[in-house]
Write a protein that holds these residues in place. Structure first.
Motif, PDB file in Angstrom:
ATOM      1  N   GLU A  11       0.815  -1.210   0.000  1.00 55.54           N
ATOM      2  CA  GLU A  11       0.000   0.000   0.000  1.00 55.54           C
ATOM      3  C   GLU A  11       0.850   1.261   0.000  1.00 55.54           C
ATOM      4  N   ASP A  12       2.024   1.229   0.668  1.00 59.62           N
ATOM      5  CA  ASP A  12       2.880   2.416   0.706  1.00 59.62           C
ATOM      6  C   ASP A  12       3.350   2.805  -0.691  1.00 59.62           C
ATOM      7  N   ALA A  13       3.766   1.795  -1.477  1.00 62.24           N
ATOM      8  CA  ALA A  13       4.238   2.069  -2.835  1.00 62.24           C
ATOM      9  C   ALA A  13       3.097   2.561  -3.716  1.00 62.24           C
ATOM     10  N   ARG A  14       1.923   1.956  -3.564  1.00 59.70           N
ATOM     11  CA  ARG A  14       0.767   2.390  -4.361  1.00 59.70           C
ATOM     12  C   ARG A  14       0.376   3.822  -4.012  1.00 59.70           C
ATOM     13  N   ALA A  15       0.433   4.158  -2.742  1.00 61.16           N
ATOM     14  CA  ALA A  15       0.118   5.524  -2.326  1.00 61.16           C
ATOM     15  C   ALA A  15       1.124   6.509  -2.905  1.00 61.16           C
ATOM     16  N   ARG A  16       2.404   6.081  -2.982  1.00 57.81           N
ATOM     17  CA  ARG A  16       3.428   6.948  -3.570  1.00 57.81           C
ATOM     18  C   ARG A  16       3.132   7.209  -5.043  1.00 57.81           C
TER      19      ARG A  16
END
Length: 312
Positions: A262-267
């Motif tokens: 989720e962190d990468a997708r949010a980025r």
């Protein structure tokens, strides 16, 4: 099978003296085997007959046969486009040269599928995405462009990605900030650049972990790399192809995308908002889109009549 692969076979039953020879050969491969059998024996601290017995055990007729195959490997590594120009010159029409080249690239892409185990892509993806420090990318005269492409992808998924581009003497200063938390991604294909090898060697001495993209002859950096992805290069041209290398880089990117959290997708979402706010691409520029929708097809003026010319 390359001589390096023969030397690294796990099923070899070696005596302690033979182990010394193999270790010496691998430490300074391939130059350590280019002298005489006596010089190799002297440097390894063993007898001349021990060297001969070892190469026979490895499957060669004798030391001259072993050395001839080693020299063939060296020649294959060092062939320049100028040396290969006549050997790979295409005869016939230009159309046949184009088709022959494209067919050979297709064959190289198929070979690339079997050149590296899928597990290596998995290890490479985790190495890049789980690194606590920086990801630094470097390549040779042409392969640095692939390094730049991979840097562009990785920069969407995580922070701390740096593409060195053209490796100048000043960029060696970046080594002062690298350590065991960082990862160096190297693209190095024959004729292996000395500055790229020097940078990788110095990074390895700092405990930087290395991901290497190279060819079937293996850059010397392969001795330092934690993960190596191998690409076939030879095609119907004096110039090696980098098409399989690009495909492998994109395959690694696809694998990373499949494992994104989720962190990468949010980025990625934040990056898209920045691009939209700054109208970076055509689809994010409302004015350009509106102009495209209202303008209609462009008309090509036809020939003017004599009367129209007089009125113009």
């Amino acid at each position: 099978m390359a001589i390096r692969d023969v030397l690294m076979r796990g099923d070899l039953a070696l005596t302690p003296s033979e182990e010394k020879i193999v270790r010496l050969l691998l430490t300074d491969y391939p130059t350590s085997g280019l002298g005489t059998a006596s010089s190799l024996a002297r440097r390894a601290g063993v007898s001349d007959p021990t060297v001969v017995r070892l190469v026979v055990k490895l499957g060669y007729a004798g030391f001259p046969d072993f050395q001839a195959k080693l020299l063939a490997e060296v020649e294959a590594r060092l062939h320049s486009p100028l040396l290969m120009m006549e050997a790979k010159r295409q005869s016939g029409s230009s159309d046949s040269a184009v088709l022959a080249y494209l067919d050979s690239v297709t064959a190289a892409l198929q070979k690339a599928t079997a050149a590296t185990p899928v597990q290596s892509y998995e290890r490479a993806a985790r190495l890049l995405m789980e690194a606590k420090g920086e990801i630094v990318l470097v390549g040779g005269r042409f392969s640095r462009h692939i390094a730049g492409m991979l840097a562009g992808y990785l920069g969407q998924f995580r922070t701390g990605v740096r593409d060195l581009g053209v490796l100048s003497p000043q960029l060696f200063d970046t080594l002062a900030d690298l350590g065991r938390r960082d990862v160096l991604v190297v693209f190095d294909y024959r004729r292996y650049q000395l500055d790229v090898m020097a940078y990788a060697s110095q990074a390895a001495a700092l405990d930087v972990r290395i991901l290497l993209f190279t060819d079937q002859w293996l850059s010397p950096i392969s001795d330092l790399a934690e993960v190596t992805i191998v690409s076939p290069l030879e095609v119907a041209s004096p110039y090696d192809t980098l098409a399989p290398a690009i495909a492998q880089m994109e395959a690694l990117t696809a694998h990373i995308v499949s494992m994104l959290g989720e962190d990468a997708r949010a980025r990625i979402e934040r990056i898209e908002k920045v691009r939209h706010a700054n109208a970076v691409t055509l689809d994010s520029d409302p004015q350009a889109n509106g102009a495209r929708q209202t303008a209609g097809p462009r008309k090509t003026p036809g020939p003017k009549s004599a009367k129209q010319d007089d009125q113009a």
